[in-house]
Design an enzyme around this catalytic site. Sequence first.
Site: not given
Ligand code: FEO
Length: 398
Positions: A25, A81, A83, A85, A147, A166, A194, A227
Amino acid sequence: MDTAKKITEKVTWVGKVDWELDLFHGHEFSTHRGSSYNSYLVRDEKTVLIDTVWSPYDDEFVTNLKKVIDLKEIDYIIVNHGEIDHSGALPALMREIPGTPIYCTNNGKRSLQGHFHHDWNIVTVKTGDTLDIGESQLIFVEAPMLHWPDTMFTYMTGENILFSNDAFGQHYATESLYNDLVDPCELQAEALKYYANILTPFSPLVKKKINELLAMELPINLIATSHGVIWKEDPLQIVQQYLKWADNYQENQITIVYDTMWNATRRMAEAIAVGITQEDPNVRVKVYNAAVHDTNDIVTEIFKSKAVLAGSSTVNNRYLSAMAGLLEMVKGMKFKNKKAAAFGSYGWSGEAVKLLTADLEEAGFEVVNEGKRTLWVPSEDELEACQEFGRQFVRDIS
Ligand code: FEO
């Protein structure tokens, strides 16, 4: 080099292990043990790619994926998702297979368009929508704010895999893909960090969504996160952990966090720590300097604590900036059911304790006293008074 790993007859991991990642981030989240961006290739009568990897690894991802499959054989892409990553390799992938339908939530469509500004073939889905891919079926479950608003889970029948993105993940680089093959202490620490730093603000929604998921009574053999490890041995253990963590979690711990200029406030912190354990030898006390220690690690310790003591010397009529940065993050966490007080040394005006107290209240802590101020460097008598403040704090929070 083929980096793909077969998980089941039909599912292959095609992600990226990022061993050197230490900040995430931007510079906001420390990842002491790296991370991974897990992407999964599902092959039934139809071929499906679930999520991709972070943008810096886009070409590497596409090159590796080509070693596993002719990209033109991919029928559907699932974006759980948006984002970057997880979606960051989409532009590179879509250059190769531009018309391939991308399945995501309505909010997912907005986030993909907002990030990439491409006119991709996006199909939006809702909870309960399904995609038949042969013997197996994919079932979509929206999970807003676990999230991001766009987040969803994808469940695969037959293989009984929950692709949770996530949720249930950890920033943890490992070549061993499964939870039973890694150091359990490291895994627990990273999963908790996390949750504490990413999911705490959404704990009421986490509880609700997990209960909704459990009520669906889907058999779950694997929880394939985006992850860290795949939960294979007793996969629901992390689901049960989440239910505990989402329920105003706390251990018998008090965390003292401070910043100091010439060590007077540090000496106060250490004396308070002594006083706390004099009053309650069973309580675990942890002491951190906010300017020295990692902010996300401190947030994790606060998450585990039943009470917090925040200290700072006064400078320019304020408190020190490392504490301000920490408390700004803590306010966003929306911690509940935790008690607190402030302390600090001063030379002339001494506003820090009052300001810290106000910010602790704004962060949602129950402040149990007006705090402890010490003029200049604490004398032996003042250090004894700080110990008594620690003893009294234990009594105040009981
Ligand atoms: Fe909310 Fe692993 O990205």
